[in-house]
Write an enzyme that holds these catalytic residues in place. Structure first.
Site, short mmCIF file in Angstrom:
data_model
loop_
_atom_site.label_atom_id
_atom_site.label_comp_id
_atom_site.label_asym_id
_atom_site.label_seq_id
_atom_site.Cartn_x
_atom_site.Cartn_y
_atom_site.Cartn_z
N LYS A 119 -4.26 -11.82 -6.38
CA LYS A 119 -5.63 -11.93 -5.83
C LYS A 119 -6.55 -10.86 -6.41
O LYS A 119 -6.09 -9.78 -6.79
CB LYS A 119 -5.59 -11.86 -4.31
CG LYS A 119 -5.21 -10.51 -3.77
CD LYS A 119 -5.56 -10.35 -2.29
CE LYS A 119 -5.28 -8.90 -1.93
NZ LYS A 119 -5.66 -8.45 -0.66
N LYS A 175 -9.92 -4.94 -4.45
CA LYS A 175 -10.74 -3.74 -4.60
C LYS A 175 -9.97 -2.62 -5.25
O LYS A 175 -10.55 -1.75 -5.88
CB LYS A 175 -11.13 -3.23 -3.20
CG LYS A 175 -12.27 -3.92 -2.53
CD LYS A 175 -12.43 -3.28 -1.15
CE LYS A 175 -13.53 -3.93 -0.34
NZ LYS A 175 -13.49 -3.50 1.06
N LYS A 184 0.83 -1.21 0.00
CA LYS A 184 0.00 0.00 0.00
C LYS A 184 0.86 1.25 0.00
O LYS A 184 0.52 2.24 -0.65
CB LYS A 184 -0.92 0.01 1.23
CG LYS A 184 -2.05 -0.97 1.13
CD LYS A 184 -3.11 -0.65 2.15
CE LYS A 184 -4.22 -1.67 2.15
NZ LYS A 184 -5.26 -1.38 3.14
P1 AMP Z 1 -10.90 -5.76 2.44
O1 AMP Z 1 -11.49 -5.56 1.12
O2 AMP Z 1 -9.41 -5.68 2.39
O3 AMP Z 1 -11.50 -4.95 3.53
O4 AMP Z 1 -11.21 -7.28 2.79
C1 AMP Z 1 -12.39 -7.74 3.37
C2 AMP Z 1 -12.31 -9.23 3.57
O5 AMP Z 1 -12.30 -9.90 2.30
C3 AMP Z 1 -11.06 -9.70 4.30
O6 AMP Z 1 -11.41 -10.73 5.20
C4 AMP Z 1 -10.18 -10.23 3.21
O7 AMP Z 1 -9.31 -11.25 3.66
C5 AMP Z 1 -11.20 -10.80 2.23
N1 AMP Z 1 -10.69 -10.79 0.85
C6 AMP Z 1 -10.24 -9.71 0.16
N2 AMP Z 1 -9.85 -10.07 -1.09
C7 AMP Z 1 -10.07 -11.41 -1.19
C8 AMP Z 1 -9.87 -12.39 -2.24
N3 AMP Z 1 -9.40 -12.03 -3.43
N4 AMP Z 1 -10.21 -13.66 -1.98
C9 AMP Z 1 -10.70 -14.04 -0.77
N5 AMP Z 1 -10.91 -13.18 0.25
C10 AMP Z 1 -10.60 -11.88 0.06
#
Ligand code: AMP
Ligand code: TRP
Length: 341
Positions: free
Chosen positions: A202, A205, A122
């Site tokens: 992965k 967002k 980041k």
């Molecule tokens: P965030 O978008 O970083 O706030 O992530 C929210 C949740 O989604 C967290 O528990 C992450 O580990 C999960 N997460 C984010 N990207 C992925 C992905 N590509 N595959 C599986 N889980 C994800």
């Protein structure tokens, strides 16, 4: 590994998780984390949080944040987080998170924070600041302020969760037993859904290319287009092999999660299906699986959701305040205003 057990309400274990209100929620978030959030409401004391304090560690627009935190809350309700069974609130409305984060920062080594790969990623992209550096300490505080036993997240959060475990242990041994050491709950399939354009990284967002992901609120035709453009490989066989065939294997994972059928059975059935046809099958399963979420989202009223979030914050404050009394005391502070000298 954490075991799902039948428990009496009185000795239920607590689960906590958070999601950032930055960017739009995609099927990776859903399959890796949110589906588990919904499932865990049944056997656990479940607490879920829109972690808006985490969202300000990268450059952002306050007006856009205001909207996206409400939309994130609405989407959590639409996927099935039930405020009748779970506590749901905005992190910024419960000041005990920031208070405990400060306390935990005093027992966190800079070396541990320097090793965090997400900080490096980041910081390279958005620039660094102290909040971004100490982000994992705030995340540990989120979990520990509720004495959570388990945390449902995707596997990109493993390193952060290890720090939370480490801080719980360190606090307990330095100041006396206070925090359970939280376990990670990650699904066997779906812990890391990959980008549709580069299946070796992965789904994220923050990827600049929107074609890499499918959002929970995408229109059916957008979903079809995204899968049509998904990168596979130059072979013709549908086979599950994440090392050699990451694109096809990611599609099999997604299809398995949306149909409830095993990856092996799907690979067997589709062995000689043409890639184009297979992608269309995956797209239809996703369109169908997301349809109730889109409908539920549209039916939610902003005012009503705001009220749910205020009620959640008040309950979460009461609860966190109860937990913080003994933490403060252990650190040498007065437990409450008005208590002894
Ligand atoms: P965030 O978008 O970083 O706030 O992530 C929210 C949740 O989604 C967290 O528990 C992450 O580990 C999960 N997460 C984010 N990207 C992925 C992905 N590509 N595959 C599986 N889980 C994800
Ligand atoms: N860091 C998590 C993410 O990016 C979000 C988060 C913040 C979180 N606090 C948490 C997740 C506490 C679980 C528990 O996805």
């Amino acid at each position: 590994m954490f075991f799902f057990e039948e428990t009496k309400v009185s000795d239920r274990k607590t689960v906590f998780s958070g999601i950032q209100p930055t960017g739009d929620i995609h099927i990776g978030n859903y399959l890796g984390a949110l589906r588990n959030w919904v499932k865990l409401q049944d056997g656990f004391d479940a607490i879920y949080c829109v972690v808006d304090l985490h969202a300000i560690t990268v450059p952002y627009d306050p007006v856009a944040l205001h909207r996206s935190r409400l939309d994130t809350a609405k989407l959590l309700l639409a996927v099935g987080v039930d405020p009748g069974r779970s506590l749901l609130y905005f992190q910024s409305q419960v000041p005990q998170h920031a208070e405990l984060s400060w306390m935990l920062s005093t027992i966190t080594s800079l070396g541990a924070l320097n090793r965090m790969t997400q900080f490096k990623e980041k910081a390279n992209k958005a620039g660094e600041n102290l909040g971004l550096f100490s982000y994992p300490v705030l995340m540990a505080a989120d979990i520990l302020v509720h004495k959570a036993h388990a945390v449902p997240v995707g596997d990109d959060q493993t390193q952060h969760l290890e720090l939370a475990r480490d801080l719980a242990e360190r606090f307990n041994s330095r100041f006396g037993d206070e925090f359970p050491v939280p376990e990670q709950i990650t699904p066997d399939v779906g812990a890391r859904i990959m980008s549709l354009k580069d299946p070796t990284s992965k789904m994220s967002k923050s990827d600049d290319d929107v074609n890499t992901r499918v959002l929970l609120l995408d229109e059916p035709d957008t979903i079809r287009r995204r899968f049509k453009g998904a990168v596979t490989d130059s072979e013709t066989e549908i086979r599950y092999d994440p090392e050699k065939k990451p694109g096809v294997s990611n599609l099999l994972d997604i299809l398995s999660l949306f149909t409830g059928r095993s990856v092996d059975a799907l690979a067997q059935d589709n062995r000689s299906t043409q890639y184009g046809h297979f992608k269309a099958t995956v797209a239809e399963a996703v369109v169908e699986g997301l349809s109730p979420i889109r409908t539920a989202f549209k039916a939610l009223d902003d005012e009503e959701v705001s009220r749910i979030m205020v009620k959640g914050a008040l309950d979460a404050r009461m609860r966190a305040e109860g937990e913080m009394a003994s933490v403060r005391k252990k650190l040498g502070f007065d437990a409450r205003l008005g208590s002894e000298g």
